[in-house]
Every structure is written in structure tokens, then in C-alpha cells.
Design a protein around this motif. Structure first.
Motif, short mmCIF file in Angstrom:
data_model
loop_
_atom_site.label_atom_id
_atom_site.label_comp_id
_atom_site.label_asym_id
_atom_site.label_seq_id
_atom_site.Cartn_x
_atom_site.Cartn_y
_atom_site.Cartn_z
N ASN A 1 44.98 18.47 76.88
CA ASN A 1 45.88 18.61 75.74
C ASN A 1 45.98 20.05 75.23
O ASN A 1 46.73 20.32 74.30
N SER A 2 45.24 20.97 75.83
CA SER A 2 45.24 22.33 75.31
C SER A 2 46.57 23.05 75.56
O SER A 2 46.94 23.93 74.78
N ILE A 3 47.28 22.69 76.61
CA ILE A 3 48.61 23.29 76.83
C ILE A 3 49.54 22.89 75.69
O ILE A 3 50.26 23.71 75.14
N TYR A 4 49.49 21.62 75.32
CA TYR A 4 50.31 21.15 74.20
C TYR A 4 49.96 21.92 72.92
O TYR A 4 50.85 22.37 72.19
N LEU A 5 48.68 22.05 72.64
CA LEU A 5 48.26 22.75 71.41
C LEU A 5 48.73 24.20 71.42
O LEU A 5 49.18 24.73 70.40
N MET A 6 48.64 24.86 72.59
CA MET A 6 49.10 26.24 72.72
C MET A 6 50.60 26.34 72.45
O MET A 6 51.07 27.19 71.68
N LEU A 7 51.38 25.43 73.08
CA LEU A 7 52.83 25.47 72.93
C LEU A 7 53.27 25.10 71.52
O LEU A 7 54.21 25.70 70.97
N ALA A 8 52.61 24.12 70.92
CA ALA A 8 52.96 23.70 69.56
C ALA A 8 52.76 24.84 68.57
O ALA A 8 53.58 25.04 67.65
N THR A 9 51.71 25.61 68.75
CA THR A 9 51.46 26.76 67.88
C THR A 9 52.49 27.85 68.14
O THR A 9 53.02 28.46 67.20
N ALA A 10 52.77 28.11 69.41
CA ALA A 10 53.72 29.17 69.77
C ALA A 10 55.10 28.89 69.19
O ALA A 10 55.79 29.83 68.74
N VAL A 11 55.52 27.64 69.18
CA VAL A 11 56.84 27.28 68.63
C VAL A 11 56.92 27.67 67.16
O VAL A 11 57.95 28.16 66.69
N LYS A 12 55.84 27.49 66.43
CA LYS A 12 55.83 27.83 65.00
C LYS A 12 55.98 29.33 64.79
O LYS A 12 56.43 29.78 63.74
N TYR A 13 55.59 30.12 65.79
CA TYR A 13 55.68 31.57 65.69
C TYR A 13 56.84 32.15 66.51
O TYR A 13 56.87 33.35 66.80
N LYS A 14 57.82 31.33 66.86
CA LYS A 14 58.93 31.78 67.71
C LYS A 14 59.62 33.02 67.14
O LYS A 14 59.81 34.01 67.84
N LYS A 15 59.97 33.00 65.86
CA LYS A 15 60.66 34.15 65.26
C LYS A 15 59.78 35.39 65.28
O LYS A 15 60.27 36.51 65.41
N THR A 16 58.48 35.19 65.17
CA THR A 16 57.55 36.31 65.20
C THR A 16 57.55 36.97 66.58
O THR A 16 57.59 38.20 66.69
N PHE A 17 57.52 36.15 67.63
CA PHE A 17 57.57 36.70 68.99
C PHE A 17 58.90 37.41 69.24
O PHE A 17 58.94 38.45 69.89
N ASP A 18 59.99 36.87 68.69
CA ASP A 18 61.30 37.51 68.83
C ASP A 18 61.30 38.90 68.18
O ASP A 18 61.81 39.87 68.75
N LEU A 19 60.74 38.99 66.97
CA LEU A 19 60.66 40.27 66.27
C LEU A 19 59.72 41.23 67.00
O LEU A 19 60.01 42.43 67.12
N LEU A 20 58.61 40.73 67.51
CA LEU A 20 57.66 41.56 68.25
C LEU A 20 58.34 42.19 69.46
O LEU A 20 58.09 43.36 69.78
N GLU A 21 59.21 41.45 70.09
CA GLU A 21 59.94 41.97 71.26
C GLU A 21 60.81 43.18 70.86
O GLU A 21 60.96 44.12 71.65
N ILE A 22 61.34 43.17 69.65
CA ILE A 22 62.21 44.26 69.18
C ILE A 22 61.39 45.48 68.77
O ILE A 22 61.75 46.62 69.10
N ILE A 23 60.27 45.28 68.08
CA ILE A 23 59.54 46.42 67.50
C ILE A 23 58.38 46.94 68.36
O ILE A 23 57.88 48.03 68.11
N ASP A 24 57.96 46.19 69.38
CA ASP A 24 56.81 46.59 70.18
C ASP A 24 57.23 46.75 71.65
O ASP A 24 57.27 45.78 72.40
#
Length: 194
Positions: free
Chosen positions: A151-174
């Protein structure tokens, strides 16, 4: 290695006891089987119905050895007909892995993005800055998947979805984030569809 006994007492109450928890210095079938044998002897266990073990071919040899040893000592119930019980959690893990093969590239992109963020304090601080800028209220930690936990893949993906906008912004500034995930023909940064 953990050796746990499950048994029913004379009043039909189910019990569970950890018999042994030890470091295994060799993963050969004979060595593991001898360790189990030593533990059973130490506890003077003389009646065994089944042994639950991961669903790997090397464990078949362990079971074969244990069955032979227990048969010689007349300690198997039902002549060992049910001696080998395959671990349902391991089987479930294999099923999940097989089912996720079609999603291997998107999962790899997300895994690498999380590894990037978690790999240094400065990257994590930059990521937390993006969380604040995006006003994300979720405060959970990003976790990586673990090979042995289905179930750890699910837990990883569920958390990543909550931070989707953060990863999008990180792509722009980093710019290092994009370069790192794309180097050596890597899968790149996570996409919206991921």
C-alpha cells in the motif's frame, strides 16, 4: 526473521506469541530452515499445523526441508497437508505490482520528484516555500513507496496529489528540479495527467 506462533488453547481462545526475532546472516534455504528448527526446538514445540511464508521459490525449499524434519519427528498435523501457507499480504503485493505495470512511468516521475525534494534541506525548504505560496493547508509529510509494502505506492501517490500545485510551481522556479529529473534520459517532471 520473525517467528510467530498462533494457537488455540483448551478453551478455544486464539493466541499469538512472538517466539523469536533474530537477524539472518545468510538467506540460503538451509540456513533459514535451521534457524526455524532451532527456535522450534528451544520452545519445545512438537505440533505444527502450518507455516506462513512469502510466496518465493526459495521458500519452497525451506518448507520442503521443514516438512521432512517435522515428519521425522512426527510433529506435523494432518501429515503436513497444510504446512505451506503462502502469505496473503505478499500475494496481494504481487497483484498490485502487476496491476501497476502500465503506470510505471508516471509513478517513476512522481517518485523521482519526491526523492528530489527530500534529498536535501535546501530543496525541502524551497518546496515548503512553494507550499506556502500556493496556500496548501495539507501538512502531511511526503513519503516514498517501500518495495515490501503493497500500500505504500498508494500512500505516496495520495500525498503527491495533495501537493500537485506545489510541484507545478517548483517546476517554474527551480531549474535544477527540471534538469535533475530529466538527466540521463529520465522520465522528467510529473505531468498533469500523472
Amino acid at each position: 526473521m520473525s517467528l510467530i506462533a498462533h494457537f488455540i488453547d483448551k478453551k478455544w481462545n486464539l493466541h499469538k506469541r512472538i517466539l523469536n526475532f533474530c537477524q539472518i546472516t545468510s538467506h540460503t534455504e538451509e540456513f533459514v530452515a535451521k534457524e526455524v528448527e532451532t527456535c522450534l526446538n528451544a520452545w519445545e514445540l512438537n505440533r505444527v499445523f502450518s507455516i506462513t511464508i512469502d510466496n518465493t521459490s526459495s521458500n519452497d525449499v525451506i518448507i520442503k526441508f521443514m516438512k521432512k524434519w517435522m515428519n521425522a519427528r512426527n510433529c506435523l498435523l494432518l501429515n503436513g497437508e497444510y504446512i505451506h501457507m503462502r502469505c496473503c499480504a505478499h500475494i496481494l503485493s504481487l497483484i498490485v505490482k502487476e496491476g501497476l505495470k502500465d503506470e510505471e512511468i508516471p509513478i517513476t516521475r512522481i517518485r523521482k520528484a519526491i526523492k528530489y525534494v527530500r534529498s536535501s534541506p535546501s530543496r525541502l525548504a524551497r518546496f515548503k516555500g512553494c507550499v506556502e505560496r500556493e496556500k496548501i493547508s495539507y501538512k502531511g509529510l511526503m513519503c516514498l513507496d517501500v518495495e515490501t509494502r503493497w500500500n505504500s505506492i498508494y500512500l505516496m501517490l495520495a500525498t503527491a496529489v495533495k501537493y500537485k500545485k506545489t510541484f507545478d510551481l517548483l517546476e517554474i522556479i527551480d531549474t535544477k528540479y527540471v534538469k535533475e529529473l530529466s538527466k540521463d534520459k529520465g522520465p522528467g517532471v510529473p505531468l498533469s495527467k500523472d
